[in-house]
Design an enzyme around this catalytic site. Structure first.
Site, PDB file in Angstrom:
ATOM      1  N   LYS B  98     -14.790   8.560  86.657  1.00  0.00           N
ATOM      2  CA  LYS B  98     -14.906   9.677  87.583  1.00  0.00           C
ATOM      3  C   LYS B  98     -15.834  10.692  86.950  1.00  0.00           C
ATOM      4  O   LYS B  98     -15.543  11.223  85.864  1.00  0.00           O
ATOM      5  CB  LYS B  98     -13.537  10.319  87.819  1.00  0.00           C
ATOM      6  N   GLY B 159      -6.781  22.222  91.386  1.00  0.00           N
ATOM      7  CA  GLY B 159      -5.518  22.830  90.982  1.00  0.00           C
ATOM      8  C   GLY B 159      -5.084  24.017  91.804  1.00  0.00           C
ATOM      9  O   GLY B 159      -4.063  24.638  91.525  1.00  0.00           O
ATOM     10  N   GLY B 186      -7.677  20.008  95.425  1.00  0.00           N
ATOM     11  CA  GLY B 186      -7.302  20.959  96.447  1.00  0.00           C
ATOM     12  C   GLY B 186      -6.074  20.586  97.254  1.00  0.00           C
ATOM     13  O   GLY B 186      -5.359  21.464  97.724  1.00  0.00           O
ATOM     14  N   ASN B 207      -3.326  15.388  91.847  1.00  0.00           N
ATOM     15  CA  ASN B 207      -2.790  15.593  90.506  1.00  0.00           C
ATOM     16  C   ASN B 207      -1.867  16.809  90.473  1.00  0.00           C
ATOM     17  O   ASN B 207      -0.653  16.669  90.398  1.00  0.00           O
ATOM     18  CB  ASN B 207      -3.938  15.764  89.498  1.00  0.00           C
TER      19      ASN B 207
END
Lengths: 66, 260, 260, 66, 260, 260, 66, 66
Positions: B98, B159, B186, B207
């Protein structure tokens, strides 16, 4: 002999290899990748690569990340 | 019917369209979160080993068969991202990466242009490249041409849990881009993940919303269901919206009707 | 952990928080939709028998064990609603009733005041009463006092699939009302059902969004997952939102740091 | 004899019961509820209730509804 | 109090924060629209002369004292934009230029990277450069460094009248960028222009919403008021929002209080 | 053209569509706020005189010619509202009254049913009655039938500054109700007032957003402009929105075209 | 002599200047800008610049734009 | 003699009128409305209405309100 390990200056003993450094640092070889002077070292090279004056060694590992 | 609905990324066929980030999660929670999420792809980061407080390798807590996707977090330009990608691959956990190139520390926005450069280099080196980007159609097209395995536009700052603030632009990427579109960053709630999937987004990466939930394992399960719900709704064909009401009960046969 | 998360309405404990309306659905699809939705409660309407084109009884297509909740559609005031409720009960399919009193044919908005009256009467007659209302806190409190088993505020006009347009007011009902709050009407997408559940709504009732989907059975499954996802997220504790970004990967140990 | 069935005027035969009406209409008794002059008739009363002049009979059934 | 609230762009001080595009407007309407809008800056485009159906020069319909800002529409890369800018300047109507570089014909999104390049070149040549961009913080910073006189992020696709779909990202540009931020493209209603100004945006550029209104002159006046309203509200300090109600009438002295 | 755009309420013709509440404002600010707002109607409340700390009469600070609309705040039912209305009328400041009947102290929601009753009584007594209500179409129709001079639905809870949270339902009232619709409560920003007017709302009543702004006088001016902007936009005819982009510069005559 | 004017091939007369071309095209000089072989021509050069074989002439003007 | 003024019990003097009460309370008559035992008193009645045992007097005025 001075080297840089993960950005910090350290003293290495003459004749020490990358493998010796990892042992001294208490790092389990299975979990890290080593870059020596900007070049990624294969695992089998760790025993062969002697630490040289001013060498820049990066020892990295995985952590949680997003 | 769901047998064939796999998502192809690189040479893998994924059954789960939920990718999970492992940041901010204690290693001990990883097996539970991964199992509950049903994910087949997790992200990790690469950092210098800390000799003073050694930590266990998160990979030891990730079950066999899960694809590991290292990110290039910490990279501030293409060159640094390429260096991190190569180091990660040397750890023998596959060739997915990534790309995450960030200079701005307040909003953690990616540098689209450097991301294109890093993608071009890493694709040529045989990586399966999933770049994290601002949802910009021109950039997404360049990434597609460069051989990116997917494009991963943000919904809101990393986050922030602010949801699909970029939905207008995500919708357009879904319409125009042929490689998979994965919303990364987001998404804060399962309903937002479902909405993304209903729009036709191919997958989502979550996450913080899981890691900082009251009960991360339970939240992982909630996201798994929501992603599947949104995907199934997309495949089933959403009902049209109407400006006016439309009765759900019949309009004839009322007791009060007098026919004669 | 989910064992105890049942929803009590009247004297029943429901495992599924998705109620399904049977309008606009051919009888033949009912078993599939009900199975896929996992619902335990379905609504039906009462109409004059049509001797010229007799239709099969939808109840024949609804599995044993499903609670039947007749609605009072067609009623224009409390008196008519009460009459319909009594007729429905005489059919021996239980004592649940959804009160639906409508005078406006364009937006199908309920008449809150008549709904309160009908609720008062039917509760006294032993019905389990679930009134469909405009989300008005004062009315919801009166329904609660009158003994309603739940209150069912609308999200948007019936059959419009416009979603949670009343979310501001639903949120307040959830906060203030002690009996279950069930969003009835307007929900058009699984993501909206999930959002309602994340807000703390107790259940949702969906009809048009399933019945007019491309594939109603598949959409029923999508709603089942979404409702469960939203509920689990609510129980797990949603992560907080933040104005700024918050890194999901660690902020130390970058390759480019020079410590000395 | 004139009666109103589901809002439509009809002619009933003298001596006909509600049960007879249902049979004549082809309605399966298991699926309907009958209101006779504003009062719900129990199933057992269908045979006993004779149709009267100007009677208002409502025969209702369930249909799909939301 | 409003005397000092001028917007400095390049070496000009603007009293009006509404910039107006002249596209899709018959020349005859220009004087009325410009007067009603109160604008001090209008955009125009450059095209090949059409010898078969010559048209009057729109500049003849624009009052003295209005700043003309040619755009580079038609340019598909930095080189073409630079060429158009130079041609426009040769027409002796000043040195302002709006950079607009577009390859995508469906959504008309700007190419941010080429826009940065064109900005760098044109700033060095002495132009007052206002680039039209995707709201990308990294790009906006580069434009600022390159000497752009303002950055002009889009709210939604050109001519779509879809409003401030990018508001999350506009808010961040306002917070982080020091040169004026002007919302260009997407604003369809005066309320949206007011909202942008309330957020702290420095100005807005409106074309399609005025040109395709039922009465363009009247709509121009509406936008003028809305922009001023939003600006004044920003300067006055918006009242805080609250989750709960807050009585606007006193809470004491009610007739029904019995004190003793 | 604007000469004829007056709003008729009762027997008055208003030029300004901004009504202003005087709560939370020191008397000394009233003249400035009223002048800046351009309003022709202000609300006041009635309370027991406080002999220990007498306060100046706010009416002394309100210019001649402004219509005074006492509210019935403090009333918990129709009877109390009627009593307050009669007392207010006895003060010889006209026959307008805003009905405000509240039992809920947290969200200050009106009791729609009691409001209908009070309206019926007060209309018969010759008052010009403007009831504050939850936006419920059935109730609005009853108020209209009862002779209300306008209906005043809320946008969000009083004093919350949360904006047009009820916009879906306001839109419907505008469509269906013939007497003027005035949004009362919730409007926190000029852009929201403009949006309401663009929807076709006839006027707005603003109090907290002005009274708690950093500079109430300046904010009053901002609202005046925004209300006028929204009204003018409504009258001018808003441009249609489009899913795709629509170029504002011509699509022919590009420099790069090679015709032969 | 062939030239390209605004992307279209045309025939120019020997000895014709840019100014002549503009007149022939009916273009009012005050409203256009001329690029000749990729170079912007100042107004005073229009009379001096003779049209050459294969010349590429662009004559542009302002139009409404957003 | 006890009366209730704005919800508080007070002692009134025999022979006091509403007007007297207002004066004693320091209230400017132009700004208030008076309700006496549930009935609104016109201004001209203030001097005529004597305070009676257990009378309930409400003296209200305008304040800012929304």
């Amino acid at each position: 002999m001075e080297i840089y390990v993960n950005g910090e200056k350290e003293t290495a003993n003459p004749g020490e290899t990358v493998q010796d450094l990892l042992v001294r640092k208490g790092v389990s070889g299975e979990t890290v990748v080593v870059e020596y002077n900007g070049k990624i070292l294969d695992r089998e090279e760790w025993e062969k690569q002697f630490l040289e004056e001013e060498a820049i060694v990066e020892i990295v590992r995985f952590v949680g990340g997003g | 019917m769901e047998i064939d609905d796999k998502l192809k990324i690189g040479d893998k066929f994924l059954s789960s369209r939920l990718l999970v980030g492992t940041g901010k999660l204690p290693n001990a929670l990883l097996p539970g979160v991964i199992a509950a999420s049903g994910t087949e792809v997790v992200t990790v980061a690469l950092r210098r080993a800390d000799f003073h407080s050694p930590q266990e390798n998160p990979l030891s807590f990730i079950p066999e068969g899960i694809t590991i996707m290292p990110n290039t977090s910490g990279a501030r330009n293409a060159e640094e991202a390429v260096r991190i990608a190569r180091l990660a691959r040397a750890a023998n956990c596959g060739n997915w990466v990534k790309i995450e190139i960030i200079t701005d520390q307040k909003y953690l926005f990616p540098d689209n242009e450097e991301t294109v450069k890093a993608t071009e280099i890493l694709v040529k080196e045989g990586f399966v490249v999933l770049p994290y980007v601002i949802p910009d159609l021109v950039i997404a097209r360049r990434l597609e041409e460069a051989g990116a395995a997917a494009v991963m536009p943000l919904g809101a700052p990393i986050g922030s849990n602010r949801g699909l603030r970029s939905r207008e632009f995500l919708r357009i990427l879904v319409e125009e881009i042929k490689v998979p579109v994965i919303v990364d960053a987001g998404i804060g709630r399962p309903s937002e993940a479902a909405e993304a999937m209903e729009m036709g987004v191919d997958a989502v990466l979550v996450n913080t919303a899981i890691a900082t939930a009251g009960d991360p394992v339970r939240m992982a399960g909630a996201f798994a269901r929501a992603v599947k719900a949104g995907r199934e709704a997309f495949l089933a064909g959403l009902a049209a919206t109407r400006k006016y009401a439309s009765p759900s009960s019949p309009l004839t046969g009322f007791l009060h009707e007098v026919k004669k």
